[in-house]
Write a protein that holds these residues in place. Structure first.
Motif, PDB file in Angstrom:
ATOM      1  N   VAL A   1     -43.248  -2.089 100.863  1.00  0.00           N
ATOM      2  CA  VAL A   1     -44.153  -1.936 100.676  1.00  0.00           C
ATOM      3  C   VAL A   1     -45.420  -2.664  99.891  1.00  0.00           C
ATOM      4  O   VAL A   1     -46.430  -2.379 100.070  1.00  0.00           O
ATOM      5  N   THR A   2     -44.950  -2.668  98.397  1.00  0.00           N
ATOM      6  CA  THR A   2     -45.580  -4.354  98.083  1.00  0.00           C
ATOM      7  C   THR A   2     -45.648  -5.644  99.286  1.00  0.00           C
ATOM      8  O   THR A   2     -47.172  -5.617  98.713  1.00  0.00           O
ATOM      9  N   VAL A   3     -44.796  -5.831  99.984  1.00  0.00           N
ATOM     10  CA  VAL A   3     -44.978  -7.230 100.806  1.00  0.00           C
ATOM     11  C   VAL A   3     -46.472  -6.438 101.657  1.00  0.00           C
ATOM     12  O   VAL A   3     -46.932  -7.147 101.739  1.00  0.00           O
ATOM     13  N   LEU A   4     -45.783  -5.590 102.133  1.00  0.00           N
ATOM     14  CA  LEU A   4     -46.787  -5.044 103.278  1.00  0.00           C
ATOM     15  C   LEU A   4     -48.318  -4.934 102.914  1.00  0.00           C
ATOM     16  O   LEU A   4     -49.283  -5.247 103.762  1.00  0.00           O
ATOM     17  N   VAL A   5     -48.662  -4.416 101.643  1.00  0.00           N
ATOM     18  CA  VAL A   5     -49.710  -4.054 100.847  1.00  0.00           C
ATOM     19  C   VAL A   5     -50.354  -5.145 100.352  1.00  0.00           C
ATOM     20  O   VAL A   5     -51.672  -6.073 101.035  1.00  0.00           O
ATOM     21  N   ALA A   6     -49.951  -6.212 100.560  1.00  0.00           N
ATOM     22  CA  ALA A   6     -50.582  -7.127  99.478  1.00  0.00           C
ATOM     23  C   ALA A   6     -50.480  -8.100 101.045  1.00  0.00           C
ATOM     24  O   ALA A   6     -51.888  -9.106 101.075  1.00  0.00           O
ATOM     25  N   ALA A   7     -50.292  -8.167 102.126  1.00  0.00           N
ATOM     26  CA  ALA A   7     -50.299  -9.234 103.525  1.00  0.00           C
ATOM     27  C   ALA A   7     -51.764  -8.143 103.786  1.00  0.00           C
ATOM     28  O   ALA A   7     -52.430  -9.292 103.959  1.00  0.00           O
ATOM     29  N   PHE A   8     -51.387  -7.053 103.990  1.00  0.00           N
ATOM     30  CA  PHE A   8     -52.866  -6.626 104.503  1.00  0.00           C
ATOM     31  C   PHE A   8     -54.203  -6.779 103.699  1.00  0.00           C
ATOM     32  O   PHE A   8     -55.488  -7.247 104.046  1.00  0.00           O
ATOM     33  N   VAL A   9     -53.679  -7.120 102.385  1.00  0.00           N
ATOM     34  CA  VAL A   9     -55.340  -7.231 101.359  1.00  0.00           C
ATOM     35  C   VAL A   9     -55.853  -8.935 101.687  1.00  0.00           C
ATOM     36  O   VAL A   9     -56.816  -8.744 101.757  1.00  0.00           O
ATOM     37  N   PHE A  10     -55.033  -9.235 101.471  1.00  0.00           N
ATOM     38  CA  PHE A  10     -54.595 -10.628 102.121  1.00  0.00           C
ATOM     39  C   PHE A  10     -55.575 -11.169 103.107  1.00  0.00           C
ATOM     40  O   PHE A  10     -56.368 -12.073 103.104  1.00  0.00           O
ATOM     41  N   GLU A  11     -55.246 -10.553 104.068  1.00  0.00           N
ATOM     42  CA  GLU A  11     -55.640 -10.586 105.062  1.00  0.00           C
ATOM     43  C   GLU A  11     -56.975 -10.694 105.903  1.00  0.00           C
ATOM     44  O   GLU A  11     -57.501 -11.134 106.463  1.00  0.00           O
ATOM     45  N   ARG A  12     -57.384  -9.439 105.177  1.00  0.00           N
ATOM     46  CA  ARG A  12     -58.913  -8.568 104.941  1.00  0.00           C
ATOM     47  C   ARG A  12     -59.812  -9.493 104.191  1.00  0.00           C
ATOM     48  O   ARG A  12     -60.716  -9.593 104.797  1.00  0.00           O
ATOM     49  N   ALA A  13     -59.347  -9.855 102.966  1.00  0.00           N
ATOM     50  CA  ALA A  13     -60.240 -11.195 102.926  1.00  0.00           C
ATOM     51  C   ALA A  13     -60.102 -12.250 103.471  1.00  0.00           C
ATOM     52  O   ALA A  13     -61.190 -13.025 102.598  1.00  0.00           O
ATOM     53  N   PHE A  14     -59.003 -12.941 103.308  1.00  0.00           N
ATOM     54  CA  PHE A  14     -59.576 -14.284 103.828  1.00  0.00           C
ATOM     55  C   PHE A  14     -59.763 -14.068 105.720  1.00  0.00           C
ATOM     56  O   PHE A  14     -61.148 -14.611 105.521  1.00  0.00           O
ATOM     57  N   ASP A  15     -60.423 -12.864 105.946  1.00  0.00           N
ATOM     58  CA  ASP A  15     -60.896 -12.731 107.019  1.00  0.00           C
ATOM     59  C   ASP A  15     -62.250 -12.646 106.826  1.00  0.00           C
ATOM     60  O   ASP A  15     -63.299 -12.820 107.583  1.00  0.00           O
ATOM     61  N   MET A  16     -62.100 -11.777 106.017  1.00  0.00           N
ATOM     62  CA  MET A  16     -63.972 -11.849 105.617  1.00  0.00           C
ATOM     63  C   MET A  16     -64.443 -13.078 104.539  1.00  0.00           C
ATOM     64  O   MET A  16     -65.672 -13.180 105.351  1.00  0.00           O
ATOM     65  N   ALA A  17     -63.968 -14.071 104.156  1.00  0.00           N
ATOM     66  CA  ALA A  17     -64.204 -15.065 103.565  1.00  0.00           C
ATOM     67  C   ALA A  17     -64.494 -16.173 105.349  1.00  0.00           C
ATOM     68  O   ALA A  17     -65.413 -17.010 105.056  1.00  0.00           O
ATOM     69  N   SER A  18     -63.993 -16.137 105.715  1.00  0.00           N
ATOM     70  CA  SER A  18     -63.506 -17.106 106.725  1.00  0.00           C
ATOM     71  C   SER A  18     -65.060 -16.732 107.924  1.00  0.00           C
ATOM     72  O   SER A  18     -65.327 -17.201 107.819  1.00  0.00           O
ATOM     73  N   ASN A  19     -65.017 -15.175 107.796  1.00  0.00           N
ATOM     74  CA  ASN A  19     -66.253 -15.100 109.049  1.00  0.00           C
ATOM     75  C   ASN A  19     -67.627 -15.088 107.839  1.00  0.00           C
ATOM     76  O   ASN A  19     -68.793 -15.685 108.212  1.00  0.00           O
ATOM     77  N   GLN A  20     -67.403 -15.736 106.722  1.00  0.00           N
ATOM     78  CA  GLN A  20     -68.853 -15.492 105.265  1.00  0.00           C
ATOM     79  C   GLN A  20     -68.869 -16.822 105.889  1.00  0.00           C
ATOM     80  O   GLN A  20     -70.196 -17.338 106.141  1.00  0.00           O
ATOM     81  N   ILE A  21     -68.201 -18.035 105.948  1.00  0.00           N
ATOM     82  CA  ILE A  21     -68.144 -19.668 105.895  1.00  0.00           C
ATOM     83  C   ILE A  21     -69.036 -19.917 107.247  1.00  0.00           C
ATOM     84  O   ILE A  21     -69.303 -21.039 107.428  1.00  0.00           O
ATOM     85  N   PHE A  22     -67.725 -19.090 108.315  1.00  0.00           N
ATOM     86  CA  PHE A  22     -68.625 -19.839 109.688  1.00  0.00           C
ATOM     87  C   PHE A  22     -70.304 -19.278 109.764  1.00  0.00           C
ATOM     88  O   PHE A  22     -70.808 -19.591 110.610  1.00  0.00           O
ATOM     89  N   ASP A  23     -70.607 -18.142 109.659  1.00  0.00           N
ATOM     90  CA  ASP A  23     -71.651 -17.281 109.378  1.00  0.00           C
ATOM     91  C   ASP A  23     -73.043 -18.545 108.723  1.00  0.00           C
ATOM     92  O   ASP A  23     -74.102 -18.041 108.763  1.00  0.00           O
TER      93      ASP A  23
END
Length: 58
Positions: free
Chosen positions: A19-41
């Motif tokens: 559960v810890t690994v899954l939650v950490a992967a989900f949080v990392f994915e969301r943060a990375f996606d948001m940062a990538s979109n911000q940089i692209f924009d």
């Protein structure tokens, strides 16, 4: 001290570790996606439809 507490609470049992690994992967994915979109924009500011659509709407 901190590592012992972390181990006892999150990594000792396989189910909590999973559960810890899954939650950490989900949080990392969301943060990375948001940062990538911000940089692209920021790089493409003024070139995207959301920036120029007011010129073409009636």
């Amino acid at each position: 001290m901190v590592f012992g507490t972390l181990y006892k609470s999150l990594f000792r049992r396989t189910s909590t570790f999973t559960v810890t690994v899954l939650v950490a992967a989900f949080v990392f994915e969301r943060a990375f996606d948001m940062a990538s979109n911000q940089i692209f924009d920021s790089i493409n500011k003024g070139k995207q439809w959301k920036d120029i659509k007011h010129k073409y709407e009636n």
